[in-house]
Design a protein around this motif. Structure first.
Motif, PDB file in Angstrom:
ATOM      1  N   GLU A 140       0.850  -1.183   0.000  1.00 28.42           N
ATOM      2  CA  GLU A 140       0.000   0.000   0.000  1.00 28.42           C
ATOM      3  C   GLU A 140       0.894   1.245   0.000  1.00 28.42           C
ATOM      4  OE1 GLU A 140      -3.381   0.099  -0.202  1.00 28.42           O
ATOM      5  OE2 GLU A 140      -3.218  -2.072  -0.485  1.00 28.42           O
ATOM      6  N   THR A 141       0.361   2.343  -0.507  1.00 30.75           N
ATOM      7  CA  THR A 141       1.081   3.609  -0.480  1.00 30.75           C
ATOM      8  C   THR A 141       1.142   4.111   0.961  1.00 30.75           C
ATOM      9  OG1 THR A 141       0.312   4.121  -2.706  1.00 30.75           O
ATOM     10  CG2 THR A 141       1.124   5.970  -1.379  1.00 30.75           C
ATOM     11  N   GLN A 142       2.331   4.527   1.372  1.00 28.38           N
ATOM     12  CA  GLN A 142       2.555   4.990   2.740  1.00 28.38           C
ATOM     13  C   GLN A 142       3.304   6.318   2.725  1.00 28.38           C
ATOM     14  OE1 GLN A 142       4.232   1.732   5.236  1.00 28.38           O
ATOM     15  NE2 GLN A 142       4.142   0.575   3.323  1.00 28.38           N
ATOM     16  N   PRO A 143       3.131   7.130   3.767  1.00 29.66           N
ATOM     17  CA  PRO A 143       3.919   8.372   3.848  1.00 29.66           C
ATOM     18  C   PRO A 143       5.408   8.050   3.925  1.00 29.66           C
ATOM     19  CG  PRO A 143       2.125   8.371   5.452  1.00 29.66           C
ATOM     20  CD  PRO A 143       2.197   6.986   4.875  1.00 29.66           C
ATOM     21  N   ALA A 144       6.206   8.882   3.278  1.00 38.71           N
ATOM     22  CA  ALA A 144       7.656   8.670   3.289  1.00 38.71           C
ATOM     23  C   ALA A 144       8.204   8.773   4.712  1.00 38.71           C
ATOM     24  CB  ALA A 144       8.332   9.684   2.384  1.00 38.71           C
ATOM     25  N   THR A 145       9.168   7.933   4.994  1.00 40.70           N
ATOM     26  CA  THR A 145       9.843   7.902   6.293  1.00 40.70           C
ATOM     27  C   THR A 145      11.245   8.494   6.123  1.00 40.70           C
ATOM     28  OG1 THR A 145      10.805   5.735   5.857  1.00 40.70           O
ATOM     29  CG2 THR A 145       8.613   5.770   6.906  1.00 40.70           C
ATOM     30  N   PRO A 146      11.938   8.775   7.221  1.00 42.79           N
ATOM     31  CA  PRO A 146      13.338   9.221   7.088  1.00 42.79           C
ATOM     32  C   PRO A 146      14.207   8.209   6.324  1.00 42.79           C
ATOM     33  CG  PRO A 146      12.537   9.716   9.285  1.00 42.79           C
ATOM     34  CD  PRO A 146      11.457   8.885   8.604  1.00 42.79           C
ATOM     35  N   GLU A 147      13.936   6.919   6.497  1.00 37.72           N
ATOM     36  CA  GLU A 147      14.695   5.899   5.765  1.00 37.72           C
ATOM     37  C   GLU A 147      14.469   6.017   4.258  1.00 37.72           C
ATOM     38  OE1 GLU A 147      15.028   1.042   5.205  1.00 37.72           O
ATOM     39  OE2 GLU A 147      13.474   1.846   6.510  1.00 37.72           O
ATOM     40  N   VAL A 148      13.223   6.236   3.858  1.00 38.96           N
ATOM     41  CA  VAL A 148      12.902   6.388   2.432  1.00 38.96           C
ATOM     42  C   VAL A 148      13.537   7.668   1.887  1.00 38.96           C
ATOM     43  CG1 VAL A 148      11.004   6.755   0.800  1.00 38.96           C
ATOM     44  CG2 VAL A 148      10.840   4.962   2.539  1.00 38.96           C
ATOM     45  N   GLN A 149      13.524   8.744   2.662  1.00 40.91           N
ATOM     46  CA  GLN A 149      14.192   9.978   2.234  1.00 40.91           C
ATOM     47  C   GLN A 149      15.682   9.723   2.041  1.00 40.91           C
ATOM     48  OE1 GLN A 149      12.814  13.203   1.501  1.00 40.91           O
ATOM     49  NE2 GLN A 149      14.865  13.302   0.586  1.00 40.91           N
ATOM     50  N   HIS A 150      16.282   8.946   2.927  1.00 42.45           N
ATOM     51  CA  HIS A 150      17.706   8.612   2.815  1.00 42.45           C
ATOM     52  C   HIS A 150      17.983   7.841   1.518  1.00 42.45           C
ATOM     53  CE1 HIS A 150      21.782   7.778   4.076  1.00 42.45           C
ATOM     54  NE2 HIS A 150      21.573   6.475   3.945  1.00 42.45           N
TER      55      HIS A 150
ATOM     56  N   ALA B  93      16.159   7.991  -1.253  1.00 41.99           N
ATOM     57  CA  ALA B  93      16.005   8.973  -2.337  1.00 41.99           C
ATOM     58  C   ALA B  93      17.253   9.852  -2.440  1.00 41.99           C
ATOM     59  CB  ALA B  93      14.760   9.821  -2.113  1.00 41.99           C
ATOM     60  N   ASP B  94      17.764  10.301  -1.301  1.00 43.87           N
ATOM     61  CA  ASP B  94      18.963  11.144  -1.302  1.00 43.87           C
ATOM     62  C   ASP B  94      20.156  10.426  -1.937  1.00 43.87           C
ATOM     63  OD1 ASP B  94      17.546  13.160  -0.013  1.00 43.87           O
ATOM     64  OD2 ASP B  94      18.347  12.680   1.968  1.00 43.87           O
ATOM     65  N   GLN B  95      20.240   9.116  -1.743  1.00 45.95           N
ATOM     66  CA  GLN B  95      21.371   8.353  -2.282  1.00 45.95           C
ATOM     67  C   GLN B  95      21.321   8.211  -3.798  1.00 45.95           C
ATOM     68  OE1 GLN B  95      22.907   4.921   0.181  1.00 45.95           O
ATOM     69  NE2 GLN B  95      20.956   5.295   1.222  1.00 45.95           N
ATOM     70  N   VAL B  96      20.142   8.361  -4.416  1.00 49.93           N
ATOM     71  CA  VAL B  96      20.047   8.246  -5.880  1.00 49.93           C
ATOM     72  C   VAL B  96      19.834   9.607  -6.548  1.00 49.93           C
ATOM     73  CG1 VAL B  96      19.233   5.859  -5.768  1.00 49.93           C
ATOM     74  CG2 VAL B  96      17.556   7.716  -5.897  1.00 49.93           C
ATOM     75  N   LYS B  97      19.809  10.685  -5.753  1.00 51.31           N
ATOM     76  CA  LYS B  97      19.572  12.028  -6.302  1.00 51.31           C
ATOM     77  C   LYS B  97      20.614  12.394  -7.355  1.00 51.31           C
ATOM     78  CE  LYS B  97      19.074  16.886  -5.160  1.00 51.31           C
ATOM     79  NZ  LYS B  97      19.564  17.951  -4.319  1.00 51.31           N
ATOM     80  N   ALA B  98      21.881  12.134  -7.093  1.00 55.86           N
ATOM     81  CA  ALA B  98      22.945  12.497  -8.042  1.00 55.86           C
ATOM     82  C   ALA B  98      22.754  11.783  -9.379  1.00 55.86           C
ATOM     83  CB  ALA B  98      24.315  12.191  -7.460  1.00 55.86           C
ATOM     84  N   GLU B  99      22.363  10.514  -9.347  1.00 55.10           N
ATOM     85  CA  GLU B  99      22.123   9.769 -10.593  1.00 55.10           C
ATOM     86  C   GLU B  99      20.910  10.338 -11.322  1.00 55.10           C
ATOM     87  OE1 GLU B  99      22.295   6.914 -13.693  1.00 55.10           O
ATOM     88  OE2 GLU B  99      23.787   7.751 -12.338  1.00 55.10           O
ATOM     89  N   PHE B 100      19.856  10.674 -10.589  1.00 59.30           N
ATOM     90  CA  PHE B 100      18.672  11.297 -11.191  1.00 59.30           C
ATOM     91  C   PHE B 100      19.060  12.618 -11.862  1.00 59.30           C
ATOM     92  CE2 PHE B 100      14.985  14.168 -10.770  1.00 59.30           C
ATOM     93  CZ  PHE B 100      14.040  13.457 -11.496  1.00 59.30           C
ATOM     94  N   GLU B 101      19.822  13.446 -11.168  1.00 62.28           N
ATOM     95  CA  GLU B 101      20.250  14.724 -11.735  1.00 62.28           C
ATOM     96  C   GLU B 101      21.126  14.523 -12.960  1.00 62.28           C
ATOM     97  OE1 GLU B 101      20.168  17.674  -7.861  1.00 62.28           O
ATOM     98  OE2 GLU B 101      22.011  16.531  -8.232  1.00 62.28           O
ATOM     99  N   ARG B 102      21.988  13.523 -12.919  1.00 64.63           N
ATOM    100  CA  ARG B 102      22.845  13.239 -14.079  1.00 64.63           C
ATOM    101  C   ARG B 102      21.994  12.858 -15.286  1.00 64.63           C
ATOM    102  NH1 ARG B 102      24.757   9.395 -16.943  1.00 64.63           N
ATOM    103  NH2 ARG B 102      23.903   7.694 -15.699  1.00 64.63           N
ATOM    104  N   ARG B 103      21.007  11.988 -15.071  1.00 64.17           N
ATOM    105  CA  ARG B 103      20.155  11.556 -16.181  1.00 64.17           C
ATOM    106  C   ARG B 103      19.283  12.689 -16.712  1.00 64.17           C
ATOM    107  NH1 ARG B 103      17.739   5.564 -14.698  1.00 64.17           N
ATOM    108  NH2 ARG B 103      19.671   4.608 -13.981  1.00 64.17           N
TER     109      ARG B 103
END
Length: 100
Positions: free
Chosen positions: A8-18, A20-30
């Protein structure tokens, strides 16, 4: 939850934000640009040989300023960080977070 099905869809947690933060650079590169906003909003998971995270992130203040990320996290014994598998941009806050 059975293997292969989406949670089910759930509100983002600090772990999920972490994650997302770890793949941000790859997202920005793409995307070939940088984002001042990269806030995880909601997420779903899919258990495979590891976990697929489907994460809705806010990337700007515009109506379509959201992206859906598909991030694979290998099993702990693999000792690998999360990997951006694919993504969709031009999403709104109200768009459902579905499999893609």
């Amino acid at each position: 939850m059975e293997t292969g099905g989406l949670s089910e869809t759930q509100p983002a947690t600090p772990e999920v934000q972490h994650i997302a933060d770890q793949v941000k650079a790859e997202f920005e590169r793409r995307e070939n640009r940088t984002f001042d906003i990269f806030q995880a909003i909601v997420y779903r998971t899919q258990v495979v040989a590891g976990i697929n995270y489907f994460i809705k992130v806010q990337i700007s203040d515009s109506y379509t300023g959201y992206a859906h990320l598909k991030v694979f996290q290998a099993l702990p014994q693999e000792k690998q960080g999360p990997r951006l598998v694919s993504y969709e941009t031009g999403k709104t806050r109200d768009d459902p977070l579905d499999y893609f």
